[in-house]
Design an enzyme around this catalytic site. Structure first.
Site, mmCIF file in Angstrom:
data_model
loop_
_atom_site.group_PDB
_atom_site.id
_atom_site.type_symbol
_atom_site.label_atom_id
_atom_site.label_comp_id
_atom_site.label_asym_id
_atom_site.label_seq_id
_atom_site.Cartn_x
_atom_site.Cartn_y
_atom_site.Cartn_z
ATOM 1 N N ARG A 119 0.765 -1.148 0.022
ATOM 2 C CA ARG A 119 0.086 0.020 -0.018
ATOM 3 C C ARG A 119 0.907 1.289 -0.066
ATOM 4 N NH1 ARG A 119 -1.548 1.610 4.528
ATOM 5 N NH2 ARG A 119 -2.074 -0.242 5.517
ATOM 6 N N TYR A 166 -16.684 17.480 -14.440
ATOM 7 C CA TYR A 166 -17.066 16.207 -14.281
ATOM 8 C C TYR A 166 -18.256 15.771 -13.351
ATOM 9 C CZ TYR A 166 -16.590 10.995 -14.511
ATOM 10 O OH TYR A 166 -16.837 9.863 -14.397
ATOM 11 N N ASP A 196 -7.906 19.230 -13.699
ATOM 12 C CA ASP A 196 -8.131 17.815 -14.360
ATOM 13 C C ASP A 196 -7.901 17.954 -15.644
ATOM 14 O OD1 ASP A 196 -9.567 15.731 -15.243
ATOM 15 O OD2 ASP A 196 -11.153 15.874 -13.851
ATOM 16 N N LYS A 226 -9.052 7.069 -19.005
ATOM 17 C CA LYS A 226 -9.299 7.772 -20.329
ATOM 18 C C LYS A 226 -8.020 7.494 -21.161
ATOM 19 C CE LYS A 226 -12.977 8.025 -17.859
ATOM 20 N NZ LYS A 226 -13.230 9.399 -17.110
HETATM 21 C C1 LIG Z 1 -13.757 9.586 -15.967
HETATM 22 C C2 LIG Z 1 -13.495 10.954 -15.465
HETATM 23 C C3 LIG Z 1 -13.075 11.176 -14.124
HETATM 24 C C4 LIG Z 1 -13.111 10.190 -13.001
HETATM 25 O O1 LIG Z 1 -12.356 9.303 -13.047
HETATM 26 P P1 LIG Z 1 -12.669 7.715 -12.712
HETATM 27 O O2 LIG Z 1 -11.444 6.873 -13.262
HETATM 28 O O3 LIG Z 1 -14.059 7.270 -13.362
HETATM 29 O O4 LIG Z 1 -12.600 7.488 -11.231
HETATM 30 C C5 LIG Z 1 -12.651 12.642 -13.436
HETATM 31 N N1 LIG Z 1 -12.744 13.716 -14.359
HETATM 32 C C6 LIG Z 1 -13.102 13.509 -15.751
HETATM 33 C C7 LIG Z 1 -12.856 14.435 -16.594
HETATM 34 C C8 LIG Z 1 -13.403 12.176 -16.262
HETATM 35 O O5 LIG Z 1 -13.627 12.020 -17.480
#
Ligand SMILES: *Cc1c(COP(=O)(O)O)cnc(C)c1O
Length: 386
Positions: A49, A101, A178, A203
């Site tokens: 961890r 998001y 982000d 993504k």
């Molecule tokens: C998918 C996404 C998230 C969340 O991420 P997860 O991997 O699904 O927890 C946060 N910000 C954006 C812009 C996203 O597309």
């Protein structure tokens, strides 16, 4: 010697395994490590961890791609954001994008609000509005660009300037970005003055729709120490296997992003000319309201395209049922093209009036343009748009 992006993508954080010469970083599928003597451990490795060599390689790789000093990997994008929120205290205030998001909004609104965190959402395409939304208690400004699903572009450097010009102590607020939609290949927020970069590695970083993961990168030693403490204390770490998959993915990030951008531009141009399409939002089109900011801030315009279909919900539904190469699915950033309907799918939990205020109409369709042959993607859309 500093290397360029493609070289870093393939090599940063990774060296042939010292015991065997294995060219790929092994999957250190272990929870613990033998100690030579009580408390005498090899490097940082006492328990997985806290640290795991496959994760260490990934964290160094991601830091290099964002041009930062420290990387931290998480089990999901939301757990990475949760780690940032955990640095705050009851009574603190967060300023975030109006169309942040959905999951990022949900954790603030449904989890942290109860614990005493305040927030204000603001349209950050107007950088001055960010300062207007800040209070003496603001400790975090959370930017997302391009935004989801409207692909608005926020001028990161301009927002950072506004925050730093605010009154103390809010001017010391942490600015986080982000960077999921852009990927580190297209945009590096730390170089624009941000304190921390966030990714859902699910993504573009992952790119193959087979991993859920998250990441944070910063160059601030104090912030890194706090985040790293929380990563271990809260414990939402990725498995060694997921770290391996992500290391495999980032090796091709630059090549994939080039093709995502090229295909998305072709698809956006095709859609912009189509009589059944009312409006196309793609940062690479001159018609995009923040096209100039995107040109300045991004290396390319990304793989996401949003359009408004003429007609109503039924027309949109028929179109979505007719596509064959595009898959009807949530998520984005994979090599395969996906299509989704925000009002019914990803943004269904946003109340109808709030959706309307954000511009998420019933005809709005979001495309994650993959790296197939662009001609096949366009043919697919042409056939479905009858
Ligand atoms: C998918 C996404 C998230 C969340 O991420 P997860 O991997 O699904 O927890 C946060 N910000 C954006 C812009 C996203 O597309």
């Amino acid at each position: 010697m500093t290397h360029r992006f493609g070289t870093l993508a393939i090599h940063a954080g990774q060296e042939p395994d010292p015991t065997t010469g294995a060219i790929m970083t092994p999957i250190y599928q272990t929870s613990t490590y033998a100690q030579e003597s009580p408390g005498v451990i090899k490097g940082p490795y006492d328990y997985s961890r806290s640290a795991n060599p496959t994760r260490t390689a990934l964290e160094a790789n991601l830091a290099a791609l964002e041009g930062g000093r420290f990387g931290l990997a998480f089990a999901s994008g939301l757990s990475a954001f949760d780690c940032v929120l955990h640095t705050l205290n009851a009574g603190d205030h967060v300023v975030l994008c109006d169309d942040v998001y959905g999951g990022s909004f949900r954790i603030l609104d449904k989890v942290y609000k109860q614990m005493g965190l305040g927030y204000t959402r603001v349209d950050m395409t107007d950088a001055a509005a960010v300062r207007g939304a800040m209070t003496a208690a603001t400790r975090l400004v959370w930017i997302e660009t391009p935004t989801n699903p409207l692909l608005k572009i926020v001028d990161i450097a301009a927002v950072v300037r506004e925050v730093r010009a605010g009154g103390t102590p809010a001017r010391q607020a942490v600015v986080g970005v982000d960077n999921t939609f852009a990927s580190p290949y297209l945009q590096n927020p730390l170089s624009l003055g941000a304190d921390v970069v966030h990714h859902s590695s699910t993504k573009y970083l992952g790119g193959h729709s087979d991993v859920v993961g998250g990441a944070l990168v910063t160059s601030d030693e104090g912030l890194h120490a706090r985040l790293k403490f929380l990563q271990n204390a809260v414990g939402a770490v990725p498995s060694p296997h997921d770290c391996f998959l992500l290391l495999r993915s980032t090796k091709t990030l630059h090549v994939r992003m080039e093709r995502h951008c090229e295909n998305a531009m072709k698809v956006a141009r095709f859609l912009a000319e189509h009589p059944r399409v009312g409006r196309v939002s793609y940062p690479g089109l001159a018609s995009h309201p923040q096209h100039a900011v995107a040109r300045r801030q991004m290396r390319g315009f990304g793989g996401m395209v949003t359009m408004v279909l003429r007609g109503g919900l039924d027309d949109a539904r028929r179109f979505l049922e007719r596509v064959r190469v595009f898959s009807l699915a949530e998520s984005l950033g994979g090599v395969e093209s996906l299509i989704e309907h925000p009002a019914i799918m990803t943004h269904a939990s946003v109340p109808a009036d709030a959706r309307a205020a954000l511009g998420i109409s019933d005809g709005l369709v979001r495309l994650s343009v993959g790296i197939e042959d662009a001609e096949d993607l366009i043919e697919d859309l042409r056939r479905a748009l009858v």
